[in-house]
Write a protein that holds these residues in place. Structure first.
Motif, PDB file in Angstrom:
ATOM      1  N   PHE A  27       0.831  -1.207   0.000  1.00 35.37           N
ATOM      2  CA  PHE A  27       0.000   0.000   0.000  1.00 35.37           C
ATOM      3  C   PHE A  27       0.868   1.261   0.000  1.00 35.37           C
ATOM      4  CE2 PHE A  27      -3.889  -2.210   2.032  1.00 35.37           C
ATOM      5  CZ  PHE A  27      -4.539  -2.271   0.821  1.00 35.37           C
ATOM      6  N   VAL A  28       1.837   1.315   0.906  1.00 33.85           N
ATOM      7  CA  VAL A  28       2.664   2.518   1.068  1.00 33.85           C
ATOM      8  C   VAL A  28       3.501   2.780  -0.178  1.00 33.85           C
ATOM      9  CG1 VAL A  28       4.576   3.533   2.367  1.00 33.85           C
ATOM     10  CG2 VAL A  28       2.722   2.362   3.588  1.00 33.85           C
ATOM     11  N   TYR A  31       1.051   3.868  -3.121  1.00 27.31           N
ATOM     12  CA  TYR A  31       0.346   5.137  -2.912  1.00 27.31           C
ATOM     13  C   TYR A  31       1.322   6.309  -2.954  1.00 27.31           C
ATOM     14  CZ  TYR A  31      -2.666   8.707  -0.890  1.00 27.31           C
ATOM     15  OH  TYR A  31      -3.377   9.871  -0.677  1.00 27.31           O
ATOM     16  N   GLY A  82     -10.288  -1.079   5.027  1.00 23.19           N
ATOM     17  CA  GLY A  82     -11.250  -0.007   4.765  1.00 23.19           C
ATOM     18  C   GLY A  82     -12.595  -0.242   5.412  1.00 23.19           C
ATOM     19  N   PHE A 164      -9.365   8.307   7.497  1.00 27.79           N
ATOM     20  CA  PHE A 164      -8.309   7.716   6.680  1.00 27.79           C
ATOM     21  C   PHE A 164      -8.670   7.761   5.197  1.00 27.79           C
ATOM     22  CE2 PHE A 164      -6.192   3.716   5.072  1.00 27.79           C
ATOM     23  CZ  PHE A 164      -4.900   4.212   5.102  1.00 27.79           C
ATOM     24  N   VAL A 165      -9.883   7.360   4.871  1.00 27.06           N
ATOM     25  CA  VAL A 165     -10.318   7.360   3.473  1.00 27.06           C
ATOM     26  C   VAL A 165     -10.381   8.782   2.929  1.00 27.06           C
ATOM     27  CG1 VAL A 165     -12.228   6.810   1.919  1.00 27.06           C
ATOM     28  CG2 VAL A 165     -11.563   5.180   3.692  1.00 27.06           C
ATOM     29  N   LEU A 168      -6.827   9.904   2.245  1.00 27.16           N
ATOM     30  CA  LEU A 168      -6.289   9.260   1.045  1.00 27.16           C
ATOM     31  C   LEU A 168      -6.803   9.940  -0.220  1.00 27.16           C
ATOM     32  CD1 LEU A 168      -6.609   5.449   1.929  1.00 27.16           C
ATOM     33  CD2 LEU A 168      -4.490   6.774   1.770  1.00 27.16           C
ATOM     34  N   ASP A 172      -4.332  12.217  -2.830  1.00 24.38           N
ATOM     35  CA  ASP A 172      -4.124  11.684  -4.180  1.00 24.38           C
ATOM     36  C   ASP A 172      -5.289  10.737  -4.480  1.00 24.38           C
ATOM     37  OD1 ASP A 172      -3.303  10.488  -6.543  1.00 24.38           O
ATOM     38  OD2 ASP A 172      -1.204  10.327  -5.945  1.00 24.38           O
ATOM     39  N   TRP A 173      -6.386  11.291  -5.000  1.00 16.14           N
ATOM     40  CA  TRP A 173      -7.584  10.487  -5.185  1.00 16.14           C
ATOM     41  C   TRP A 173      -7.370   9.370  -6.207  1.00 16.14           C
ATOM     42  CZ3 TRP A 173     -10.002   9.670  -9.794  1.00 16.14           C
ATOM     43  CH2 TRP A 173      -9.703  10.541 -10.839  1.00 16.14           C
ATOM     44  N   ALA A 176      -5.498   6.638  -4.534  1.00 21.38           N
ATOM     45  CA  ALA A 176      -6.380   6.044  -3.520  1.00 21.38           C
ATOM     46  C   ALA A 176      -7.343   5.046  -4.151  1.00 21.38           C
ATOM     47  CB  ALA A 176      -7.152   7.141  -2.791  1.00 21.38           C
ATOM     48  N   PHE A 180      -5.988   1.474  -3.128  1.00 19.52           N
ATOM     49  CA  PHE A 180      -6.748   1.084  -1.951  1.00 19.52           C
ATOM     50  C   PHE A 180      -8.173   0.639  -2.282  1.00 19.52           C
ATOM     51  CE2 PHE A 180      -3.399   3.516   0.110  1.00 19.52           C
ATOM     52  CZ  PHE A 180      -3.201   2.840   1.302  1.00 19.52           C
TER      53      PHE A 180
END
Length: 283
Positions: A27-28, A31, A82, A164-165, A168, A172-173, A176, A180
């Protein structure tokens, strides 16, 4: 095997932590645009299943010795999926296990009765999700009165995952959605739809033939023995590392047709070829 040398209750959960760490890194890295490759995204879609299974396992059998560690772990699982960790307690632990395939079970197979089983496979997630949305009990209201600690944890998890969502999407949609939201949605689809494979055309009144098992070693290593579903339903509080031995003990009483070596072959046979499908007369 239990341990007191580590905060973990069972040494087998070193594997859980390791797999979750890999997903966190995926993820990191993606993203933050540190490493971007199609293969990493495909790995993310596979590894996102692990925290869903770990969340399920954790709610049945706590992962750590202390409440503080367990609360932190539940929050990590919430961020990796999520969805709140406490959110599946009512639907899964209480209704699915307590009322398997009855009218209060949100993942009962009778929600879909199409003649062609591939249509059941495609539609089950939507039928189950709609039923859950319409009839979900007020667990927060109940916990507020009877389980204040669980209530506070649930509220915090909901607030954190929303924040969090939003963060994200704000930063940076596009990343995201790609990194994610796509894997999260796939994971939720898998989590719900697997119930159809595990229980369709089984006998919910039977003490041993109520569930279908996937016994392949590789997939059970990766998904923390989630394939041993009969054993899990019969002894839901047992740690996932002990499910193979429980399965072996139950094996003489289980219909051999309910043991599948391969998840993909089982899906192909039942939901594409239609083999073994009773044509809408299942429970």
């Amino acid at each position: 095997m239990k341990t007191r040398a580590l905060p973990l209750r069972y040494t087998a959960d070193v594997r859980t932590i390791a797999l979750l760490t890999v997903l966190t890194a995926l993820f990191v890295l993606q993203y933050a645009h540190l490493v971007e490759h199609r293969s990493l995204l495909l790995l993310t879609y596979a590894f996102v299943l692990v925290p869903l299974v770990a969340k399920h396992n954790h709610n049945h059998c706590r992962t750590f010795c202390s409440r503080r560690w367990n609360t932190a772990f539940a929050m990590w699982l919430t961020l990796l999926t999520g969805m709140t960790t406490t959110g599946i307690i009512t639907a899964h632990n209480r209704l699915h296990h307590g009322e398997n395939q009855h009218h209060t079970d949100f993942v009962r197979c009778s929600l879909v009765r199409f003649r062609h089983n591939w249509l059941n496979f495609m539609g089950f997630f939507f039928a189950s999700s709609f039923t859950m949305w319409r009839h979900r009990p007020d667990d927060l209201g109940e916990w507020r009165r009877s389980k204040p600690i669980l209530y506070r944890q649930a509220v915090i998890e909901r607030r954190v995952v929303i924040a969090f969502v939003v963060a994200l999407l704000a930063f940076d949609w596009h990343a995201a959605v790609k990194v994610f939201l796509g894997p999260w949605l796939f994971g939720q689809w898998f989590l719900v739809t697997i119930n159809l494979l595990q229980h369709q055309d089984c006998d919910p009144s039977s003490s041993h033939n109520h569930s279908r098992n996937v016994t392949g070693r590789a997939i059970n290593w990766f998904l923390l023995n989630n394939g041993y579903h009969t054993a899990h339903h019969n002894v839901p509080g047992v740690h996932w590392s002990e499910l193979p031995s429980v399965h072996r003990a139950l094996l003489p009483a289980v219909d051999p047709a309910l043991n599948e070596r391969s998840l993909l072959l089982c899906v192909a046979r039942r939901f594409i070829a239609g083999e073994g499908w009773s044509g809408g007369h299942h429970g």
